[in-house]
Design a protein around this motif. Sequence first.
Motif, PDB file in Angstrom:
ATOM      1  N   VAL A   1       9.160  12.223  -2.157  1.00  0.00           N
ATOM      2  CA  VAL A   1       8.902  11.858  -3.549  1.00  0.00           C
ATOM      3  C   VAL A   1       7.548  12.601  -4.238  1.00  0.00           C
ATOM      4  O   VAL A   1       6.582  12.687  -3.199  1.00  0.00           O
ATOM      5  CB  VAL A   1       8.848  10.395  -3.765  1.00  0.00           C
ATOM      6  N   PRO A   2       7.679  13.078  -5.370  1.00  0.00           N
ATOM      7  CA  PRO A   2       6.389  13.651  -5.873  1.00  0.00           C
ATOM      8  C   PRO A   2       5.055  12.693  -6.129  1.00  0.00           C
ATOM      9  O   PRO A   2       5.538  11.662  -6.818  1.00  0.00           O
ATOM     10  CB  PRO A   2       6.728  14.294  -7.178  1.00  0.00           C
ATOM     11  N   ILE A   3       4.204  12.753  -5.333  1.00  0.00           N
ATOM     12  CA  ILE A   3       3.040  11.941  -5.531  1.00  0.00           C
ATOM     13  C   ILE A   3       1.870  12.603  -5.117  1.00  0.00           C
ATOM     14  O   ILE A   3       1.721  13.540  -4.512  1.00  0.00           O
ATOM     15  CB  ILE A   3       3.060  10.689  -4.793  1.00  0.00           C
ATOM     16  N   LEU A   4       0.539  12.296  -5.946  1.00  0.00           N
ATOM     17  CA  LEU A   4      -0.569  12.947  -5.608  1.00  0.00           C
ATOM     18  C   LEU A   4      -0.705  14.327  -5.343  1.00  0.00           C
ATOM     19  O   LEU A   4      -1.268  14.999  -4.567  1.00  0.00           O
ATOM     20  CB  LEU A   4      -1.135  12.186  -4.054  1.00  0.00           C
ATOM     21  N   ASP A   5       0.004  15.194  -6.379  1.00  0.00           N
ATOM     22  CA  ASP A   5       0.065  16.566  -6.459  1.00  0.00           C
ATOM     23  C   ASP A   5       0.780  16.851  -5.325  1.00  0.00           C
ATOM     24  O   ASP A   5       0.368  18.249  -4.767  1.00  0.00           O
ATOM     25  CB  ASP A   5      -1.489  16.975  -6.538  1.00  0.00           C
ATOM     26  N   THR A   6       1.538  16.292  -4.403  1.00  0.00           N
ATOM     27  CA  THR A   6       2.280  16.901  -3.664  1.00  0.00           C
ATOM     28  C   THR A   6       3.752  16.085  -3.376  1.00  0.00           C
ATOM     29  O   THR A   6       3.887  15.402  -4.301  1.00  0.00           O
ATOM     30  CB  THR A   6       1.571  16.898  -2.057  1.00  0.00           C
ATOM     31  N   VAL A   7       4.410  16.550  -2.302  1.00  0.00           N
ATOM     32  CA  VAL A   7       5.880  16.140  -2.440  1.00  0.00           C
ATOM     33  C   VAL A   7       5.686  15.374  -0.862  1.00  0.00           C
ATOM     34  O   VAL A   7       5.467  15.928   0.183  1.00  0.00           O
ATOM     35  CB  VAL A   7       6.806  16.669  -2.445  1.00  0.00           C
ATOM     36  N   THR A   8       6.302  14.216  -0.756  1.00  0.00           N
ATOM     37  CA  THR A   8       6.050  13.509   0.760  1.00  0.00           C
ATOM     38  C   THR A   8       6.942  14.040   1.615  1.00  0.00           C
ATOM     39  O   THR A   8       8.059  14.620   1.236  1.00  0.00           O
ATOM     40  CB  THR A   8       6.473  11.929   0.555  1.00  0.00           C
ATOM     41  N   ARG A   9       6.662  13.914   2.837  1.00  0.00           N
ATOM     42  CA  ARG A   9       7.384  14.705   3.885  1.00  0.00           C
ATOM     43  C   ARG A   9       9.006  13.930   3.910  1.00  0.00           C
ATOM     44  O   ARG A   9       8.957  12.730   3.681  1.00  0.00           O
ATOM     45  CB  ARG A   9       7.057  14.647   5.208  1.00  0.00           C
ATOM     46  N   PRO A  10      10.002  14.485   4.296  1.00  0.00           N
ATOM     47  CA  PRO A  10      11.350  13.862   4.368  1.00  0.00           C
ATOM     48  C   PRO A  10      11.149  12.796   5.656  1.00  0.00           C
ATOM     49  O   PRO A  10      10.088  12.858   6.415  1.00  0.00           O
ATOM     50  CB  PRO A  10      12.261  14.895   5.106  1.00  0.00           C
ATOM     51  N   CYS A  11      11.555  11.527   5.361  1.00  0.00           N
ATOM     52  CA  CYS A  11      11.428  10.462   6.306  1.00  0.00           C
ATOM     53  C   CYS A  11      12.777   9.758   6.662  1.00  0.00           C
ATOM     54  O   CYS A  11      13.869   9.862   5.654  1.00  0.00           O
ATOM     55  CB  CYS A  11      10.462   9.608   5.749  1.00  0.00           C
ATOM     56  N   THR A  12      12.896   8.634   7.554  1.00  0.00           N
ATOM     57  CA  THR A  12      13.974   8.063   7.670  1.00  0.00           C
ATOM     58  C   THR A  12      13.675   6.640   6.972  1.00  0.00           C
ATOM     59  O   THR A  12      12.792   5.853   6.901  1.00  0.00           O
ATOM     60  CB  THR A  12      14.105   7.641   9.152  1.00  0.00           C
ATOM     61  N   VAL A  13      15.016   6.179   6.344  1.00  0.00           N
ATOM     62  CA  VAL A  13      14.878   5.044   5.518  1.00  0.00           C
ATOM     63  C   VAL A  13      15.973   4.489   5.614  1.00  0.00           C
ATOM     64  O   VAL A  13      17.248   4.884   5.390  1.00  0.00           O
ATOM     65  CB  VAL A  13      14.635   5.120   4.004  1.00  0.00           C
ATOM     66  N   LYS A  14      16.084   3.087   6.197  1.00  0.00           N
ATOM     67  CA  LYS A  14      17.288   2.346   6.054  1.00  0.00           C
ATOM     68  C   LYS A  14      17.092   0.864   5.450  1.00  0.00           C
ATOM     69  O   LYS A  14      16.433   0.359   5.211  1.00  0.00           O
ATOM     70  CB  LYS A  14      17.651   2.141   7.598  1.00  0.00           C
ATOM     71  N   LYS A  15      18.429   0.713   4.698  1.00  0.00           N
ATOM     72  CA  LYS A  15      18.671  -0.529   3.885  1.00  0.00           C
ATOM     73  C   LYS A  15      18.793  -1.633   5.022  1.00  0.00           C
ATOM     74  O   LYS A  15      19.395  -1.705   5.957  1.00  0.00           O
ATOM     75  CB  LYS A  15      19.765  -0.549   3.135  1.00  0.00           C
ATOM     76  N   VAL A  16      17.937  -2.800   4.593  1.00  0.00           N
ATOM     77  CA  VAL A  16      17.934  -4.018   5.524  1.00  0.00           C
ATOM     78  C   VAL A  16      18.763  -5.322   4.739  1.00  0.00           C
ATOM     79  O   VAL A  16      19.477  -5.801   5.268  1.00  0.00           O
ATOM     80  CB  VAL A  16      16.773  -4.375   5.827  1.00  0.00           C
ATOM     81  N   SER A  17      18.415  -5.167   3.307  1.00  0.00           N
ATOM     82  CA  SER A  17      19.240  -6.467   2.452  1.00  0.00           C
ATOM     83  C   SER A  17      19.252  -5.651   1.261  1.00  0.00           C
ATOM     84  O   SER A  17      18.694  -4.504   1.029  1.00  0.00           O
ATOM     85  CB  SER A  17      18.301  -7.529   2.570  1.00  0.00           C
ATOM     86  N   HIS A  18      19.521  -6.468   0.123  1.00  0.00           N
ATOM     87  CA  HIS A  18      19.797  -5.835  -1.094  1.00  0.00           C
ATOM     88  C   HIS A  18      18.540  -5.512  -1.867  1.00  0.00           C
ATOM     89  O   HIS A  18      18.437  -4.517  -2.473  1.00  0.00           O
ATOM     90  CB  HIS A  18      20.551  -7.070  -2.204  1.00  0.00           C
ATOM     91  N   ASP A  19      17.353  -6.020  -1.393  1.00  0.00           N
ATOM     92  CA  ASP A  19      15.910  -5.480  -2.001  1.00  0.00           C
ATOM     93  C   ASP A  19      14.991  -5.133  -0.980  1.00  0.00           C
ATOM     94  O   ASP A  19      13.812  -4.843  -1.050  1.00  0.00           O
ATOM     95  CB  ASP A  19      15.407  -6.620  -2.739  1.00  0.00           C
ATOM     96  N   THR A  20      15.269  -5.042   0.463  1.00  0.00           N
ATOM     97  CA  THR A  20      14.464  -4.814   1.446  1.00  0.00           C
ATOM     98  C   THR A  20      14.801  -3.344   2.247  1.00  0.00           C
ATOM     99  O   THR A  20      16.153  -3.249   2.587  1.00  0.00           O
ATOM    100  CB  THR A  20      14.437  -5.730   2.483  1.00  0.00           C
TER     101      THR A  20
END
Length: 232
Positions: free
Chosen positions: A153-172
Amino acid sequence: MEPIRLNKYLSAAGICSRREADRLIAGGTVLVDGVPADMGMKVTDENVILVNGEPVQPQQEMVILAVYKPEGIVCTTVEHKGEHNIVNLVNYPKRVYPIGRLDKASEGLILMTNYGEIADKILRGSNYHEKEYLVTINKPVTLEFLNAMRSGVPILDTVTRPCTVKKVSHDTFRIVLTQGLNRQIRRMCEALGCRVTFLKRLRVMNVELGDLQPGEYREVKGKEREALLASL
């Protein structure tokens, strides 16, 4: 002892990290034998070293703590009016300081130590050390959102590193980062049109929050400590 650089000496003595030591030296708050220290100078235990007027003791036995920082506590050794810091919360009998930060509105695991070498190596972004978080946002966690977080994601004049993201519930969701940009998860979510309502750090490298409750701490020792040091 053989002479070593002053910033390394202060780090080994449990005063602060090398980076912070450089800031203190540059600010003129470190005296060696009564004279303001120079950047890069070398010292031994025979020198009289003062930081903010307080004498520096020789290197101590290494301490590593796993602390559950509650929401509302700031990760600093400095006193701020009206704020409670992590050092006062823990009230450990030896001088320790936090390794990195966890913002005031967040909670969960923070490591503390009296050994600056450890802090420097854990915080160095080029080492790609993992930190895992549990995060709740004010909108549903969609596949589009997960893919965007994973890819960067573009933030702070850079793009964040690829990362692991897993859904836990509808909003978490759970997320594992290998970098530590300022308020990174909150900024990533804001960039994708949502707001973090709860953020809890669960793990730093191999050290997990486990059964700790807010305000509690435990010493990192045994096999857990051996694995942490080996990875550094």
